[in-house]
Design an enzyme around this catalytic site. Structure first.
Site, PDB file in Angstrom:
ATOM      1  N   SER A  55       5.084  94.196 110.000  1.00 15.27           N
ATOM      2  CA  SER A  55       5.181  93.139 110.319  1.00 15.27           C
ATOM      3  C   SER A  55       6.567  92.863 111.415  1.00 15.27           C
ATOM      4  CB  SER A  55       5.473  91.940 109.974  1.00 15.27           C
ATOM      5  OG  SER A  55       4.465  91.702 109.119  1.00 15.27           O
TER       6      SER A  55
HETATM    7  N1  SAH Z   1       4.447  92.336 104.589  1.00 18.38           N
HETATM    8  C1  SAH Z   1       3.699  93.859 105.477  1.00 18.38           C
HETATM    9  C2  SAH Z   1       2.657  93.367 106.010  1.00 18.38           C
HETATM   10  C3  SAH Z   1       1.455  94.501 106.232  1.00 18.38           C
HETATM   11  S1  SAH Z   1       0.440  93.355 106.808  1.00 18.38           S
HETATM   12  C4  SAH Z   1       4.568  95.084 106.050  1.00 18.38           C
HETATM   13  O1  SAH Z   1       5.332  94.385 107.322  1.00 18.38           O
HETATM   14  O2  SAH Z   1       4.385  96.051 106.293  1.00 18.38           O
HETATM   15  C5  SAH Z   1      -0.609  92.512 106.160  1.00 18.38           C
HETATM   16  C6  SAH Z   1      -0.949  93.408 104.445  1.00 18.38           C
HETATM   17  O3  SAH Z   1      -1.523  92.156 103.675  1.00 18.38           O
HETATM   18  C7  SAH Z   1      -1.391  94.656 105.206  1.00 18.38           C
HETATM   19  O4  SAH Z   1      -0.851  95.565 104.497  1.00 18.38           O
HETATM   20  C8  SAH Z   1      -3.027  94.241 104.202  1.00 18.38           C
HETATM   21  O5  SAH Z   1      -3.847  95.362 103.966  1.00 18.38           O
HETATM   22  C9  SAH Z   1      -2.586  93.122 103.385  1.00 18.38           C
HETATM   23  N2  SAH Z   1      -3.669  92.462 102.659  1.00 18.38           N
HETATM   24  C10 SAH Z   1      -4.892  91.486 103.135  1.00 18.38           C
HETATM   25  N3  SAH Z   1      -5.579  91.086 103.096  1.00 18.38           N
HETATM   26  C11 SAH Z   1      -4.763  90.444 101.884  1.00 18.38           C
HETATM   27  C12 SAH Z   1      -5.070  90.697  99.589  1.00 18.38           C
HETATM   28  N4  SAH Z   1      -5.988  89.456 100.208  1.00 18.38           N
HETATM   29  N5  SAH Z   1      -4.540  90.362  99.208  1.00 18.38           N
HETATM   30  C13 SAH Z   1      -3.259  91.780  99.270  1.00 18.38           C
HETATM   31  N6  SAH Z   1      -2.803  91.801 100.582  1.00 18.38           N
HETATM   32  C14 SAH Z   1      -3.830  92.272 101.902  1.00 18.38           C
END
Ligand code: SAH
Length: 204
Positions: A55
């Site tokens: 993010s």
């Molecule tokens: N906080 C992270 C954001 C990553 S993007 C960072 O800054 O690196 C969002 C993440 O949510 C991805 O890794 C994706 O695989 C995860 N995600 C999507 N749907 C999800 C779900 N139902 N349960 C858990 N994780 C999920």
């Protein structure tokens, strides 16, 4: 470079000094995929494994600020991803539980936490839509992927007074915060448009 990033975040309206100090401390370049490290202190999202993104720092700071974390707070994060948001929560001395649905990212980021000495209480491979009932209730729940709708399970796992911060929407999301006022009542506030990768439901 991190000091410059913090200046940018202050100019964009982030004011919580503990959140800013955490951004000043966490080495974001180590959470990035190789090839992107040189861009780590730009206020932008970048690709990580499994077609996901780390993010944007402003988004991380904005969501974290809304949670008003105190040391010892029990926080559930949905979407571990690169682990950068997790690390910011840990620097604020929260007890962090984090769920990731992509096996590749779950494994990679878990190893990285161990290597770096970051100690979330639990990192779970699973479906964040369901939350983590066995560890509920939480002071805060933060969703870091765009949710087409608000998962009821997450609202039900908040303490009274607890907060859910979740970007809601399909193409673009509205940052939304629910504060649990009583067993059945939630206060809802909206905070403008953001863009996230989608929150997906597990098919396994
Ligand atoms: N906080 C992270 C954001 C990553 S993007 C960072 O800054 O690196 C969002 C993440 O949510 C991805 O890794 C994706 O695989 C995860 N995600 C999507 N749907 C999800 C779900 N139902 N349960 C858990 N994780 C999920």
């Amino acid at each position: 470079m991190r000091n410059k990033l913090v200046d940018i975040l202050i100019a964009k309206g982030i004011a919580n000094t503990k959140v800013l100090d955490a951004i000043r401390t966490v080495p974001r370049h180590l959470f990035m995929d190789s090839g992107f490290e040189g861009h780590a202190y730009q206020d932008k999202a970048f690709p990580i494994a499994a077609d996901q993104t780390i993010s944007q720092p402003y988004t991380v700071a904005f969501q974290t600020e809304l949670l008003e974390i105190e040391p010892g707070h029990k926080v559930l994060e949905i979407g571990t991803g690169s682990g950068y948001q997790t690390a910011i929560l840990l620097l604020l001395k929260a007890k962090v539980y984090s769920i990731e649905r992509q096996l590749q990212l779950f494994k990679k980021t878990n190893l990285f936490f161990k290597k770096m000495g970051y100690r979330p209480k639990k990192v779970i491979f699973g479906d964040g839509y369901k939350g983590l009932p066995e560890e509920a209730p939480f002071d805060s729940i933060i969703v870091t992927a765009g949710a087409p709708e608000v998962p009821k399970a997450l609202l039900s796992q908040l303490k009274i007074g607890g907060k859910l911060v979740i970007p809601v929407g399909l193409e673009k999301q509205t940052m939304t915060m629910f504060t649990r006022k009583s067993e059945k009542e939630f206060e809802k506030k909206e905070y403008g448009a953001f863009r996230f990768v989608p929150l997906l439901e597990n098919k396994n």
